[in-house]
Design a protein around this motif. Structure first.
Motif, PDB file in Angstrom:
ATOM      1  N   TYR A 225      23.523  39.670  31.871  1.00 24.27           N
ATOM      2  CA  TYR A 225      24.187  38.414  31.473  1.00 24.27           C
ATOM      3  C   TYR A 225      25.700  38.583  31.503  1.00 24.27           C
ATOM      4  O   TYR A 225      26.437  37.713  31.973  1.00 24.27           O
ATOM      5  CB  TYR A 225      23.722  38.019  30.071  1.00 24.27           C
ATOM      6  CG  TYR A 225      24.317  36.730  29.554  1.00 24.27           C
ATOM      7  CD1 TYR A 225      23.784  35.494  29.909  1.00 24.27           C
ATOM      8  CD2 TYR A 225      25.422  36.751  28.696  1.00 24.27           C
ATOM      9  CE1 TYR A 225      24.327  34.316  29.438  1.00 24.27           C
ATOM     10  CE2 TYR A 225      25.972  35.573  28.218  1.00 24.27           C
ATOM     11  CZ  TYR A 225      25.425  34.360  28.587  1.00 24.27           C
ATOM     12  OH  TYR A 225      25.984  33.190  28.120  1.00 24.27           O
ATOM     13  N   GLN A 226      26.198  39.727  31.001  1.00 24.96           N
ATOM     14  CA  GLN A 226      27.638  39.960  30.954  1.00 24.96           C
ATOM     15  C   GLN A 226      28.230  40.078  32.358  1.00 24.96           C
ATOM     16  O   GLN A 226      29.320  39.578  32.629  1.00 24.96           O
ATOM     17  CB  GLN A 226      27.945  41.228  30.138  1.00 24.96           C
ATOM     18  CG  GLN A 226      27.844  41.054  28.637  1.00 24.96           C
ATOM     19  CD  GLN A 226      26.413  40.793  28.180  1.00 24.96           C
ATOM     20  OE1 GLN A 226      25.454  41.310  28.773  1.00 24.96           O
ATOM     21  NE2 GLN A 226      26.254  40.001  27.130  1.00 24.96           N
ATOM     22  N   TYR A 227      27.486  40.730  33.264  1.00 28.07           N
ATOM     23  CA  TYR A 227      27.948  40.874  34.648  1.00 28.07           C
ATOM     24  C   TYR A 227      28.022  39.512  35.324  1.00 28.07           C
ATOM     25  O   TYR A 227      28.966  39.222  36.074  1.00 28.07           O
ATOM     26  CB  TYR A 227      27.016  41.806  35.405  1.00 28.07           C
ATOM     27  CG  TYR A 227      27.445  42.091  36.824  1.00 28.07           C
ATOM     28  CD1 TYR A 227      28.657  42.724  37.085  1.00 28.07           C
ATOM     29  CD2 TYR A 227      26.636  41.737  37.900  1.00 28.07           C
ATOM     30  CE1 TYR A 227      29.047  42.999  38.390  1.00 28.07           C
ATOM     31  CE2 TYR A 227      27.016  42.007  39.204  1.00 28.07           C
ATOM     32  CZ  TYR A 227      28.225  42.638  39.445  1.00 28.07           C
ATOM     33  OH  TYR A 227      28.620  42.902  40.739  1.00 28.07           O
ATOM     34  N   GLN A 228      27.045  38.656  35.046  1.00 24.59           N
ATOM     35  CA  GLN A 228      27.052  37.310  35.610  1.00 24.59           C
ATOM     36  C   GLN A 228      28.266  36.517  35.104  1.00 24.59           C
ATOM     37  O   GLN A 228      28.843  35.710  35.830  1.00 24.59           O
ATOM     38  CB  GLN A 228      25.753  36.582  35.252  1.00 24.59           C
ATOM     39  CG  GLN A 228      24.507  37.144  35.903  1.00 24.59           C
ATOM     40  CD  GLN A 228      24.614  37.155  37.421  1.00 24.59           C
ATOM     41  OE1 GLN A 228      25.063  36.192  38.035  1.00 24.59           O
ATOM     42  NE2 GLN A 228      24.213  38.271  38.033  1.00 24.59           N
ATOM     43  N   ARG A 229      28.641  36.745  33.866  1.00 27.75           N
ATOM     44  CA  ARG A 229      29.825  36.070  33.323  1.00 27.75           C
ATOM     45  C   ARG A 229      31.093  36.511  34.045  1.00 27.75           C
ATOM     46  O   ARG A 229      31.990  35.706  34.291  1.00 27.75           O
ATOM     47  CB  ARG A 229      29.967  36.351  31.817  1.00 27.75           C
ATOM     48  CG  ARG A 229      29.110  35.452  30.949  1.00 27.75           C
ATOM     49  CD  ARG A 229      29.526  35.532  29.499  1.00 27.75           C
ATOM     50  NE  ARG A 229      29.030  34.398  28.736  1.00 27.75           N
ATOM     51  CZ  ARG A 229      29.372  34.136  27.484  1.00 27.75           C
ATOM     52  NH1 ARG A 229      30.211  34.926  26.847  1.00 27.75           N
ATOM     53  NH2 ARG A 229      28.877  33.083  26.858  1.00 27.75           N
ATOM     54  N   ILE A 230      31.170  37.788  34.383  1.00 26.74           N
ATOM     55  CA  ILE A 230      32.338  38.289  35.119  1.00 26.74           C
ATOM     56  C   ILE A 230      32.396  37.667  36.507  1.00 26.74           C
ATOM     57  O   ILE A 230      33.453  37.232  36.969  1.00 26.74           O
ATOM     58  CB  ILE A 230      32.305  39.828  35.200  1.00 26.74           C
ATOM     59  CG1 ILE A 230      32.501  40.429  33.805  1.00 26.74           C
ATOM     60  CG2 ILE A 230      33.386  40.331  36.151  1.00 26.74           C
ATOM     61  CD1 ILE A 230      32.358  41.935  33.752  1.00 26.74           C
ATOM     62  N   LEU A 231      31.242  37.601  37.168  1.00 27.17           N
ATOM     63  CA  LEU A 231      31.196  36.978  38.494  1.00 27.17           C
ATOM     64  C   LEU A 231      31.570  35.492  38.414  1.00 27.17           C
ATOM     65  O   LEU A 231      32.274  34.970  39.283  1.00 27.17           O
ATOM     66  CB  LEU A 231      29.803  37.129  39.102  1.00 27.17           C
ATOM     67  CG  LEU A 231      29.372  38.546  39.497  1.00 27.17           C
ATOM     68  CD1 LEU A 231      27.959  38.520  40.073  1.00 27.17           C
ATOM     69  CD2 LEU A 231      30.349  39.143  40.509  1.00 27.17           C
ATOM     70  N   SER A 232      31.121  34.826  37.373  1.00 26.58           N
ATOM     71  CA  SER A 232      31.450  33.409  37.196  1.00 26.58           C
ATOM     72  C   SER A 232      32.942  33.219  36.929  1.00 26.58           C
ATOM     73  O   SER A 232      33.527  32.209  37.317  1.00 26.58           O
ATOM     74  CB  SER A 232      30.640  32.831  36.026  1.00 26.58           C
ATOM     75  OG  SER A 232      29.261  32.894  36.305  1.00 26.58           O
ATOM     76  N   PHE A 346      41.904  33.133  32.590  1.00 22.97           N
ATOM     77  CA  PHE A 346      42.668  34.355  32.767  1.00 22.97           C
ATOM     78  C   PHE A 346      41.832  35.600  32.456  1.00 22.97           C
ATOM     79  O   PHE A 346      42.162  36.693  32.879  1.00 22.97           O
ATOM     80  CB  PHE A 346      43.915  34.344  31.871  1.00 22.97           C
ATOM     81  CG  PHE A 346      45.088  33.620  32.476  1.00 22.97           C
ATOM     82  CD1 PHE A 346      44.920  32.704  33.497  1.00 22.97           C
ATOM     83  CD2 PHE A 346      46.376  33.853  32.017  1.00 22.97           C
ATOM     84  CE1 PHE A 346      45.988  32.032  34.050  1.00 22.97           C
ATOM     85  CE2 PHE A 346      47.463  33.192  32.555  1.00 22.97           C
ATOM     86  CZ  PHE A 346      47.265  32.268  33.588  1.00 22.97           C
ATOM     87  N   LEU A 347      40.770  35.426  31.667  1.00 22.02           N
ATOM     88  CA  LEU A 347      39.848  36.505  31.336  1.00 22.02           C
ATOM     89  C   LEU A 347      38.418  35.965  31.416  1.00 22.02           C
ATOM     90  O   LEU A 347      38.205  34.752  31.277  1.00 22.02           O
ATOM     91  CB  LEU A 347      40.109  37.026  29.918  1.00 22.02           C
ATOM     92  CG  LEU A 347      41.312  37.954  29.690  1.00 22.02           C
ATOM     93  CD1 LEU A 347      41.428  38.280  28.202  1.00 22.02           C
ATOM     94  CD2 LEU A 347      41.202  39.231  30.502  1.00 22.02           C
ATOM     95  N   PRO A 348      37.426  36.839  31.590  1.00 28.46           N
ATOM     96  CA  PRO A 348      36.034  36.371  31.564  1.00 28.46           C
ATOM     97  C   PRO A 348      35.694  35.760  30.205  1.00 28.46           C
ATOM     98  O   PRO A 348      36.272  36.139  29.180  1.00 28.46           O
ATOM     99  CB  PRO A 348      35.229  37.660  31.796  1.00 28.46           C
ATOM    100  CG  PRO A 348      36.172  38.596  32.452  1.00 28.46           C
ATOM    101  CD  PRO A 348      37.527  38.275  31.905  1.00 28.46           C
ATOM    102  N   ILE A 349      34.769  34.840  30.204  1.00 30.89           N
ATOM    103  CA  ILE A 349      34.327  34.206  28.957  1.00 30.89           C
ATOM    104  C   ILE A 349      33.540  35.230  28.154  1.00 30.89           C
ATOM    105  O   ILE A 349      32.556  35.803  28.636  1.00 30.89           O
ATOM    106  CB  ILE A 349      33.457  32.975  29.261  1.00 30.89           C
ATOM    107  CG1 ILE A 349      34.257  31.944  30.055  1.00 30.89           C
ATOM    108  CG2 ILE A 349      32.913  32.352  27.982  1.00 30.89           C
ATOM    109  CD1 ILE A 349      33.423  30.909  30.758  1.00 30.89           C
TER     110      ILE A 349
END
Length: 394
Positions: A225-232, A346-349
């Motif tokens: 889930y966290q990796y998907q947030r970074i990609l998003s 500016f940063l991942p959610i």
């Protein structure tokens, strides 16, 4: 008691009251339409947050009126550390044996029936009080030799707490804890080169990690889930249907608001486009309804409050009091910065909420204790300065 109130710091109290008041209003505005569409009482979150605000005001008053030395007792610090570790370990165990308890990819709350406790919020206060306590005792040793020997234990303990939060996995909460620890270590009297190196390395870690993931994608993290947030975060428009919609709709909300906003209650993006708009994306709703001017007022109050807390810390005559103020200011500043950076891309959610404004009982209670401590320190310092001045005149 009356004498203590006469030294109340209104430069802290007034922004604090205005911010929690604005938070109640904006939580109702951000949540009422969504609840009404779902057939629920549109005032549910308004009532809950109002209840927590009342609790927060009571707690702030109690902490303000308490003796400041109570907060540096061995028994209290040890009790807080043990409680924090037990709660965080419990969450880690819960995430392993009952992964279905995860909310937005993380097991970060303990359900106690009518209320939920977020141990990460307790951990923030624990780190502040523990570091102020331990560095006050070891201050001379930190600046005159044996620096690493005296830093090793506190850093390991803070690392264990931060690691337990990271395992949940709550990357936002873990990052905030790490930055609080870094800033307090920097403020404890260690040589400036050590402090700058530590903070610089910590500050560079996040953008460096993001850039590495961008250049070298890791297929085995595809279901994280966290990796998907970074990609998003990296590709919000390309991945709008796979997690990027939060950031895209945040952009739309900010653009819709312009300078003056659409008017209180008139946000479009809160009506099913922004998920849970009353928590980490409440600033987007404020931008759409109150415009850039409204956002500037809210953030102006918040950063004025942070600046005033730092000022109280600078003027304090005790290392312990100074470190408490710096720790509280660091907590508020880093949390606000992470939230703002997430909302504007500016940063991942990371799910980090906006202090005093976003919905949440654990957050407002933690912040109220922190504000109570700073008000207590400010009042105590004023009384002591007045006593010294009076003594000097005689």
């Amino acid at each position: 008691m009356h004498k203590k109130f006469s030294y109340l710091d209104y430069y802290i109290l007034v922004p604090f009251l205005l911010l929690i008041g604005a938070g109640v209003v904006m939580i109702y505005s951000a949540s009422s339409d969504m609840l009404a569409v779902a057939g629920a009482d549109p005032t549910i979150y308004l009532k809950r947050q109002f209840f927590w605000v009342i609790v927060a005001l009571v707690i702030t008053t109690i902490v303000f009126l308490s003796k400041i030395d109570i907060w540096r007792s061995d028994r209290l610090i040890k009790g807080l550390l043990i409680m924090t570790l037990i709660l965080l370990v419990y969450l880690v165990v819960l995430s392993i044996v009952h992964p279905a308890a995860a909310v937005n990819g993380a097991v970060a709350w303990i359900n106690l029936g009518p209320i939920n406790i977020q141990p990460t919020e307790i951990a923030k206060l624990t780190i502040i009080l523990y570091f102020a306590f331990i560095f006050n005792k070891r201050g001379p040793k930190l600046s005159h030799g044996q620096i690493w020997h005296n830093l090793f234990g506190p850093i390991i303990l803070a690392g264990v707490i931060t690691g337990l939060v990271l395992i949940q996995p709550d990357t936002g909460g873990a990052s905030i804890l790490a930055f609080i620890a870094a800033i307090m270590i920097f403020s404890a009297g260690i040589p400036i080169g050590w402090g700058l190196s530590f903070v610089t390395l910590l500050g560079a870690f996040i953008p460096l990690g993001i850039n590495l993931l961008k250049k070298f994608p890791l297929p085995f993290l595809e279901h994280s889930y966290q990796y998907q947030r970074i990609l998003s975060f990296l590709y919000p428009f390309q991945r709008e249907r796979a997690g990027g919609s939060q950031l895209v709709n945040s952009y739309f909300a900010i653009n819709n608001g312009g300078w003056l906003g659409r008017g209180l209650g008139n946000s479009i993006q809160k009506k099913g486009y922004l998920p849970v708009p009353y928590t980490d994306f409440i600033l987007s709703v404020i931008a759409e309804e109150l415009g850039v001017i409204g956002v500037a007022v809210i953030l102006g109050l918040l950063f004025f409050l942070i600046g005033r807390i730092i000022y109280v810390g600078i003027r304090a005559h005790s290392t312990y009091r100074t470190l408490i103020c710096y720790g509280v200011a660091a907590m508020m500043f880093v949390q606000a910065s992470f939230n703002i950076a997430g909302v504007i891309g500016f940063l991942p959610i990371t799910g980090v909420t906006l202090p005093f404004i976003s919905y949440g009982g654990s957050s407002i209670v933690t912040l109220s204790i922190a504000i109570g401590l700073v008000l207590n320190i400010s009042s105590t310092e004023k009384r002591e300065r007045a006593a010294r001045s009076k003594k000097a005149q005689h």
